[in-house]
Design a protein around this motif. Structure first.
Motif, mmCIF file in Angstrom:
data_model
loop_
_atom_site.group_PDB
_atom_site.id
_atom_site.type_symbol
_atom_site.label_atom_id
_atom_site.label_comp_id
_atom_site.label_asym_id
_atom_site.label_seq_id
_atom_site.Cartn_x
_atom_site.Cartn_y
_atom_site.Cartn_z
ATOM 1 N N ILE A 72 5.723 3.863 -13.013
ATOM 2 C CA ILE A 72 4.362 3.791 -12.862
ATOM 3 C C ILE A 72 3.868 2.873 -11.877
ATOM 4 O O ILE A 72 3.240 3.268 -11.004
ATOM 5 N N GLU A 73 4.682 1.651 -11.957
ATOM 6 C CA GLU A 73 4.118 0.598 -10.886
ATOM 7 C C GLU A 73 4.437 0.948 -9.629
ATOM 8 O O GLU A 73 3.750 0.587 -8.696
ATOM 9 N N SER A 74 5.548 1.469 -9.430
ATOM 10 C CA SER A 74 6.055 1.886 -7.932
ATOM 11 C C SER A 74 5.052 3.016 -7.444
ATOM 12 O O SER A 74 4.631 2.950 -6.143
ATOM 13 N N SER A 75 4.782 3.768 -8.408
ATOM 14 C CA SER A 75 3.194 4.866 -7.753
ATOM 15 C C SER A 75 2.263 4.224 -7.478
ATOM 16 O O SER A 75 1.503 4.704 -6.631
ATOM 17 N N LYS A 76 1.904 3.159 -7.815
ATOM 18 C CA LYS A 76 0.794 2.300 -7.428
ATOM 19 C C LYS A 76 0.785 1.793 -6.142
ATOM 20 O O LYS A 76 -0.433 1.334 -5.622
ATOM 21 N N GLU A 77 1.925 1.738 -5.604
ATOM 22 C CA GLU A 77 1.959 1.291 -4.488
ATOM 23 C C GLU A 77 1.103 1.802 -3.168
ATOM 24 O O GLU A 77 0.522 1.589 -2.516
ATOM 25 N N ALA A 78 1.275 3.303 -3.413
ATOM 26 C CA ALA A 78 0.659 4.043 -2.430
ATOM 27 C C ALA A 78 -0.924 3.668 -2.550
ATOM 28 O O ALA A 78 -1.376 4.098 -1.418
ATOM 29 N N THR B 78 -1.629 0.922 3.786
ATOM 30 C CA THR B 78 -1.197 1.572 4.771
ATOM 31 C C THR B 78 -1.673 3.396 4.698
ATOM 32 O O THR B 78 -2.279 3.508 5.679
ATOM 33 N N LEU B 79 -1.555 3.926 3.702
ATOM 34 C CA LEU B 79 -2.076 5.189 3.592
ATOM 35 C C LEU B 79 -3.711 5.440 3.921
ATOM 36 O O LEU B 79 -4.036 6.394 4.740
ATOM 37 N N LYS B 80 -4.536 4.240 3.357
ATOM 38 C CA LYS B 80 -5.769 4.389 3.490
ATOM 39 C C LYS B 80 -6.120 3.998 5.303
ATOM 40 O O LYS B 80 -7.026 4.845 5.529
ATOM 41 N N GLU B 81 -5.534 3.457 5.783
ATOM 42 C CA GLU B 81 -5.724 2.717 7.200
ATOM 43 C C GLU B 81 -5.099 4.204 8.006
ATOM 44 O O GLU B 81 -6.021 4.348 9.091
ATOM 45 N N LEU C 42 -1.065 11.064 11.787
ATOM 46 C CA LEU C 42 -1.055 11.159 10.262
ATOM 47 C C LEU C 42 0.046 11.157 9.629
ATOM 48 O O LEU C 42 0.551 10.379 8.554
ATOM 49 N N ASN C 43 0.493 12.392 9.895
ATOM 50 C CA ASN C 43 1.806 12.959 9.069
ATOM 51 C C ASN C 43 2.936 11.911 9.204
ATOM 52 O O ASN C 43 3.747 11.651 8.306
ATOM 53 N N ARG C 44 3.135 11.462 10.549
ATOM 54 C CA ARG C 44 4.333 10.773 10.865
ATOM 55 C C ARG C 44 4.163 9.460 10.330
ATOM 56 O O ARG C 44 5.171 9.055 9.576
ATOM 57 N N SER C 45 3.051 8.916 10.258
ATOM 58 C CA SER C 45 2.829 7.573 9.469
ATOM 59 C C SER C 45 3.090 7.778 7.916
ATOM 60 O O SER C 45 3.558 6.913 7.242
ATOM 61 N N ALA C 46 2.516 8.739 7.421
ATOM 62 C CA ALA C 46 2.540 8.915 5.995
ATOM 63 C C ALA C 46 3.921 9.372 5.478
ATOM 64 O O ALA C 46 4.530 8.649 4.589
ATOM 65 N N SER C 47 4.579 9.960 6.166
ATOM 66 C CA SER C 47 6.104 10.171 6.149
ATOM 67 C C SER C 47 6.859 8.824 6.168
ATOM 68 O O SER C 47 7.906 8.846 5.259
ATOM 69 N N ASP C 48 6.876 8.085 7.199
ATOM 70 C CA ASP C 48 7.624 7.060 7.296
ATOM 71 C C ASP C 48 7.137 6.168 5.784
ATOM 72 O O ASP C 48 8.100 5.530 5.394
ATOM 73 N N PHE C 49 5.838 5.974 5.424
ATOM 74 C CA PHE C 49 5.703 5.356 4.256
ATOM 75 C C PHE C 49 6.390 5.895 2.974
ATOM 76 O O PHE C 49 6.950 4.823 2.171
ATOM 77 N N ILE C 50 6.107 7.214 3.009
ATOM 78 C CA ILE C 50 6.968 7.757 1.606
ATOM 79 C C ILE C 50 8.509 7.614 1.693
ATOM 80 O O ILE C 50 8.888 7.044 0.569
ATOM 81 N N ARG C 51 8.824 7.720 3.021
ATOM 82 C CA ARG C 51 10.382 7.550 2.783
ATOM 83 C C ARG C 51 11.174 6.031 2.663
ATOM 84 O O ARG C 51 11.748 5.690 1.997
ATOM 85 N N GLN C 52 9.948 5.124 3.240
ATOM 86 C CA GLN C 52 10.369 3.624 3.158
ATOM 87 C C GLN C 52 10.327 3.374 1.708
ATOM 88 O O GLN C 52 11.045 2.337 1.264
ATOM 89 N N MET D 281 4.735 13.106 -12.191
ATOM 90 C CA MET D 281 3.607 12.154 -12.385
ATOM 91 C C MET D 281 2.708 12.196 -11.243
ATOM 92 O O MET D 281 3.299 12.249 -10.025
ATOM 93 N N VAL D 282 1.668 12.634 -11.612
ATOM 94 C CA VAL D 282 0.356 12.901 -10.403
ATOM 95 C C VAL D 282 -0.580 11.909 -10.356
ATOM 96 O O VAL D 282 -1.127 11.380 -11.462
ATOM 97 N N ARG D 283 -1.091 11.561 -9.160
ATOM 98 C CA ARG D 283 -2.283 10.515 -9.077
ATOM 99 C C ARG D 283 -2.803 10.772 -7.918
ATOM 100 O O ARG D 283 -2.270 11.096 -6.826
ATOM 101 N N ASN D 284 -4.139 10.583 -7.645
ATOM 102 C CA ASN D 284 -5.008 10.600 -6.502
ATOM 103 C C ASN D 284 -4.976 9.241 -5.598
ATOM 104 O O ASN D 284 -4.939 8.219 -6.305
ATOM 105 N N ILE D 285 -4.902 9.576 -4.372
ATOM 106 C CA ILE D 285 -4.825 8.363 -3.552
ATOM 107 C C ILE D 285 -6.449 8.576 -2.845
ATOM 108 O O ILE D 285 -7.106 9.234 -2.399
ATOM 109 N N VAL D 286 -7.226 7.194 -3.038
ATOM 110 C CA VAL D 286 -8.541 7.173 -2.889
ATOM 111 C C VAL D 286 -8.636 6.358 -1.769
ATOM 112 O O VAL D 286 -8.140 5.406 -1.582
#
Length: 576
Positions: free
Chosen positions: A68-74, A79-82, A96-106, A171-176
């Protein structure tokens, strides 16, 4: 004063028991011993099951909380907001897709808590960023779970929800964004086998199910049979329950955000087999025992040994500083009954005395801390206002705005409106950053600041305003105005200690060392400048709160740089 109906004296009970022991039927003694051992075995099995269940459940809950804590990093990391904010300005979807994909993989590719991580932006759900351990995990989600997630996320707000699709738990959460408006949805498939596989180590394990916010993980039971004996909302300790030959152990944890229920069915045949073996062994032993020895042994165990064991266990509780511990009156004889009453009276008196002493020391400590905090000199604020006035004449409004914000942060720290003695390290670093921002306007390029901070330490609670005075001292006394000054801040953890180091490239003279010894010593009568008083207050506050092993030291390293080291004691080595 004697009470009516007191138990008989020990010597008369011993005489009566020895006399009656010759006439007690052997069968009656055997039956009684079998019942005694059987009940004792039941208690031992129950304790073994509860102990193994407690360790296994807490380990599984720790893994779940980590996920759960790991999911909160997003959400918490910018990063994703910027990336999305840049997309709204330039419309570059590929970027946008390249930056988001890099964040998810990392952040999630090597995390074994998840089989798959799937992120899609609400404006274009078909264009997703994915990382997975096996391609089949992603395919199963797209075919069976994506539509459900898209439907549920519309009403999810900023909370987390769990769904079960064909025994796959998502586990599902919205990014705001900064206005709390959802712009993306993050879905993570939990690695159920790794996360909850530890339940199999529970003694007598047969099968289990886990309910996360009412969502079944394994779907073993149509209903939750492990909860027939109780519906408590917060059971932090395992409960053992038997229904005929069936046995269960269950636990229900509620942290205010999520309710997790663990229900484990035990193998009744294994439990019964253990008891049968003990019963046969006991019968064989009883056959070879002399009836009189059995009677005497039983008598001394119940009438002497057991009361003495109770007194010994109570004494150990007092050694553990559990003052006020009471012995439940269950003595069979007058002598032990009086001992139990005397022990309970002594325990109550000890609790009263220690609580009184503790409250007095606590009041004195809080008074000392408040007195030390009140000594912070406002001289720095005056210098800051002068710098802001100078910037207002020479610079653009952006610098003024930045300095006003930094000053506001420092005012918030010094005023302490919430009256919080301890704050997260991240908040304390924000105060230090505000001071450094203001100071950098004063020195410009002559001041170079670097930081090396362990992110796992950011949530550790520390006293307010312990870093800023050290940085201020490093700048005021360590800056070489003929050349650039360097400040390096390092934060790490060593065991149950939090180590905060502030290094500057100033040199300590022999006069400086003597002054440091005076500042950090025990002499309270000498007056010091505001900056010196600040580091003295930091040292005293740390020692008042954590004891003599913590505090502040200022020394030179091998290169001649000045190192100011703050040592803070954490609650435990695993604190996050």
């Amino acid at each position: 004063m004697k009470k009516a109906g007191r138990n008989r004296q020990l010597k008369w009970s011993m005489i009566n028991m020895l006399a009656a022991g010759w006439f007690l039927p052997f069968l009656l003694i055997s039956v009684m011993m079998l019942i005694f051992v059987s009940n004792r075995m039941d208690r031992q099995l129950r304790n073994t099951i509860i102990t193994s269940a407690d360790k296994s459940v807490k380990l599984c809950q720790l893994r779940l909380n980590q996920a759960i804590e790991s999911s909160k990093e997003a959400s918490y990391m910018p990063t994703l907001k910027e990336c999305f904010a840049e997309y709204e300005q330039d419309g570059d979807e590929e970027k946008l897709n390249r930056s988001a994909s890099d964040f998810i993989r990392q952040h999630y590719r090597v995390n074994t808590d998840f089989n798959m991580t799937y992120l899609y932006f609400i404006h274009d759900p078909k264009n997703a960023c994915v990382t997975y351990r096996d391609y089949s995990d992603m395919r199963a989600f797209i075919e069976e779970g994506l539509e459900v997630v898209m439907s549920m996320s519309e009403n999810l707000d900023t909370s987390i929800t769990f769904i079960n699709t064909n025994n796959r738990i998502y586990m599902v959460r919205n990014i705001v964004d900064s206005n709390f408006k959802p712009f993306a949805v993050l879905t993570m498939e939990l690695n159920i086998e790794d996360m909850f596989g530890g339940l199999r180590s529970i003694w007598g394990y047969k099968e289990a199910d886990v309910f996360i916010d009412g969502v079944s993980v394994f779907q073993v039971y149509e209903k939750d049979p492990g909860f027939k004996a109780g519906r408590e909302r917060d059971m932090k300790e395992p409960r053992y329950y038997r229904d005929g030959r069936e046995a269960y152990v269950y636990m229900w944890l509620d942290d205010g955000w999520h309710r997790t229920a663990y229900a484990v069915m035990l193998d009744g045949s294994v439990i019964a087999g253990e008891k049968v073996m003990i019963k046969y062994l006991l019968i064989i032993l009883l056959i070879f025992m002399v009836p009189l020895i059995v009677v005497v042994f039983t008598f001394f165990h119940k009438s002497v040994n057991k009361p003495i064991e109770v007194l010994r266990d109570a004494y150990k509780e007092i050694e553990k500083e559990n003052y006020g511990y009471h012995i439940i009156p269950d003595a069979r004889h007058e002598e032990f009954e009086e001992l139990d009453e005397a022990f309970n009276s002594m325990s109550d008196k000890l609790r009263y005395q220690f609580e009184k002493i503790y409250l007095e020391e606590l009041a004195l400590r809080d008074a000392n801390i408040m007195a030390l905090q009140s000594q912070i000199n406002p001289h720095f604020l005056n210098n800051t206002l002068e710098i802001i006035n100078w910037e207002a004449r020479l610079a653009e409004n952006y610098k003024i705005s930045g300095m006003i914000e930094a000053l506001s942060t420092m005012l918030e720290a010094t005023m302490d409106r919430k009256r919080e003695q301890l704050i997260p390290l991240s908040e304390e670093i924000n105060y230090a950053d505000a001071y450094l921002y203001i100071t950098s306007r004063r020195f410009g390029e002559n001041l170079e600041v670097t930081k090396e901070i362990d992110d796992s330490c950011l949530q550790i609670k520390v006293p307010r305003l312990i870093i800023q005075p050290i940085i201020e001292n490093a700048i005021e006394h360590g800056m070489n105005f003929s050349g650039p000054g360097k400040i390096h801040i390092r934060v790490r953890r060593e065991g149950n200690k939090l180590i905060i180091e502030v290094m500057n490239n100033g040199k300590l003279t022999e006069e400086d060392r003597k002054k440091i010894d005076e500042l950090l010593g025990e002499n309270d009568t000498k007056e010091f400048r505001s900056v010196s008083l600040g580091i003295r207050n930091v040292n005293k506050r740390l020692k008042i709160i954590y004891g003599a092993e913590c505090g502040l030291t200022i020394k030179s390293d091998k290169k001649g740089n000045t190192i100011s080291t703050i040592i803070v004691k954490t609650d435990n080595e695993g604190e996050q």
